[in-house]
Write a protein that holds these residues in place. Structure first.
Motif, PDB file in Angstrom:
ATOM      1  N   ALA A   1       0.841  -1.188   0.000  1.00 18.83           N
ATOM      2  CA  ALA A   1       0.000   0.000   0.000  1.00 18.83           C
ATOM      3  C   ALA A   1       0.877   1.239   0.000  1.00 18.83           C
ATOM      4  CB  ALA A   1      -0.941   0.015   1.210  1.00 18.83           C
ATOM      5  N   ILE A   2       0.292   2.354  -0.473  1.00 13.84           N
ATOM      6  CA  ILE A   2       1.066   3.576  -0.605  1.00 13.84           C
ATOM      7  C   ILE A   2       0.176   4.774  -0.285  1.00 13.84           C
ATOM      8  CG2 ILE A   2       0.546   3.775  -3.085  1.00 13.84           C
ATOM      9  CD1 ILE A   2       3.466   4.795  -3.434  1.00 13.84           C
ATOM     10  N   SER A   3       0.764   5.779   0.359  1.00 13.14           N
ATOM     11  CA  SER A   3       0.032   6.991   0.700  1.00 13.14           C
ATOM     12  C   SER A   3      -0.097   7.903  -0.520  1.00 13.14           C
ATOM     13  CB  SER A   3       0.760   7.720   1.830  1.00 13.14           C
ATOM     14  OG  SER A   3       2.064   8.087   1.405  1.00 13.14           O
ATOM     15  N   TRP A   4      -0.835   8.995  -0.338  1.00  9.42           N
ATOM     16  CA  TRP A   4      -1.195   9.842  -1.479  1.00  9.42           C
ATOM     17  C   TRP A   4       0.016  10.434  -2.199  1.00  9.42           C
ATOM     18  CZ3 TRP A   4      -0.280  15.130  -2.091  1.00  9.42           C
ATOM     19  CH2 TRP A   4       0.272  15.766  -0.971  1.00  9.42           C
ATOM     20  N   ASN A   5       1.057  10.732  -1.453  1.00  6.01           N
ATOM     21  CA  ASN A   5       2.236  11.349  -2.076  1.00  6.01           C
ATOM     22  C   ASN A   5       3.406  10.383  -2.209  1.00  6.01           C
ATOM     23  OD1 ASN A   5       2.944  11.046   0.581  1.00  6.01           O
ATOM     24  ND2 ASN A   5       3.654  13.150   0.874  1.00  6.01           N
ATOM     25  N   GLY A   6       3.170   9.116  -1.906  1.00  9.04           N
ATOM     26  CA  GLY A   6       4.233   8.122  -1.996  1.00  9.04           C
ATOM     27  C   GLY A   6       5.196   8.145  -0.832  1.00  9.04           C
ATOM     28  N   GLY A   7       4.927   9.007   0.144  1.00 10.57           N
ATOM     29  CA  GLY A   7       5.848   9.153   1.258  1.00 10.57           C
ATOM     30  C   GLY A   7       5.840   7.985   2.226  1.00 10.57           C
ATOM     31  N   SER A   8       4.751   7.242   2.240  1.00  5.94           N
ATOM     32  CA  SER A   8       4.652   6.072   3.120  1.00  5.94           C
ATOM     33  C   SER A   8       4.262   4.859   2.290  1.00  5.94           C
ATOM     34  CB  SER A   8       3.600   6.294   4.200  1.00  5.94           C
ATOM     35  OG  SER A   8       3.959   7.374   5.043  1.00  5.94           O
ATOM     36  N   THR A   9       4.999   3.787   2.472  1.00  4.73           N
ATOM     37  CA  THR A   9       4.694   2.534   1.788  1.00  4.73           C
ATOM     38  C   THR A   9       4.710   1.391   2.795  1.00  4.73           C
ATOM     39  OG1 THR A   9       7.025   2.214   1.214  1.00  4.73           O
ATOM     40  CG2 THR A   9       5.628   3.262  -0.437  1.00  4.73           C
ATOM     41  N   TYR A  10       3.921   0.376   2.516  1.00  5.01           N
ATOM     42  CA  TYR A  10       3.791  -0.766   3.407  1.00  5.01           C
ATOM     43  C   TYR A  10       3.798  -2.038   2.566  1.00  5.01           C
ATOM     44  CZ  TYR A  10       2.142   3.048   6.312  1.00  5.01           C
ATOM     45  OH  TYR A  10       2.052   4.243   6.977  1.00  5.01           O
ATOM     46  N   TYR A  11       4.403  -3.081   3.115  1.00  2.68           N
ATOM     47  CA  TYR A  11       4.515  -4.341   2.379  1.00  2.68           C
ATOM     48  C   TYR A  11       4.214  -5.529   3.278  1.00  2.68           C
ATOM     49  CZ  TYR A  11       7.033  -1.525  -1.053  1.00  2.68           C
ATOM     50  OH  TYR A  11       7.382  -0.577  -1.988  1.00  2.68           O
ATOM     51  N   ALA A  12       3.661  -6.560   2.672  1.00  4.11           N
ATOM     52  CA  ALA A  12       3.564  -7.834   3.371  1.00  4.11           C
ATOM     53  C   ALA A  12       4.964  -8.416   3.512  1.00  4.11           C
ATOM     54  CB  ALA A  12       2.677  -8.796   2.583  1.00  4.11           C
ATOM     55  N   ASP A  13       5.198  -9.136   4.579  1.00  9.74           N
ATOM     56  CA  ASP A  13       6.521  -9.719   4.810  1.00  9.74           C
ATOM     57  C   ASP A  13       6.940 -10.624   3.653  1.00  9.74           C
ATOM     58  OD1 ASP A  13       6.147 -10.123   8.423  1.00  9.74           O
ATOM     59  OD2 ASP A  13       6.764  -8.404   7.210  1.00  9.74           O
ATOM     60  N   SER A  14       5.980 -11.281   3.044  1.00 13.63           N
ATOM     61  CA  SER A  14       6.288 -12.248   1.989  1.00 13.63           C
ATOM     62  C   SER A  14       6.823 -11.610   0.717  1.00 13.63           C
ATOM     63  CB  SER A  14       5.043 -13.080   1.667  1.00 13.63           C
ATOM     64  OG  SER A  14       3.985 -12.230   1.230  1.00 13.63           O
TER      65      SER A  14
END
Length: 123
Positions: free
Chosen positions: A50-63
């Protein structure tokens, strides 16, 4: 209403790469979040990135961490998922999703979904 259209799926050998795209249109709120999820046959839909509106925050599944990269181009209203070092267990239908405000990992909190694109990793 927001419409999402994914593209870029296909068949790739283990160790290969693919880039998925998701083009958004409609009533897009500036401060939105986009996510990628996937669903393999017989399994529940799972969070990928997932990513925030400006790309400043991203999240990933461990896999997928360190193999996949999520990014976005707001001028094109498009979010991307670069997938490297693909494994057979990455085989699934990949969906992009949209919600207003902050990115989250729970699929139930996304309001709009694309139709999905098939990714198959096989030799």
């Amino acid at each position: 209403q927001v419409q999402l259209v994914e593209s870029g799926g296909g068949l790739v050998q283990p160790g290969g790469s693919l880039r998925l795209s998701c083009a958004a249109s409609g009533s897009i709120f500036m401060f939105n979040a986009m996510g990628w999820f996937r669903q393999a046959p017989g399994k529940e839909r799972e969070f990928v990135a997932a990513i925030s509106w400006n790309g400043g925050s991203t999240y990933y599944a461990d896999s997928v961490k360190a193999r996949f990269t999520i990014s976005r181009d707001n001028a094109k209203n498009t979010v991307y998922l670069q997938m490297n070092s693909l494994k057979p267990e990455d085989t699934a239908v990949y969906f992009c999703a949209y919600r207003n405000h902050i990115p989250v990992t729970n699929s139930y909190e996304y309001d709009y979904w694309g139709q999905g694109t098939q990714v198959t990793v096989s030799s």
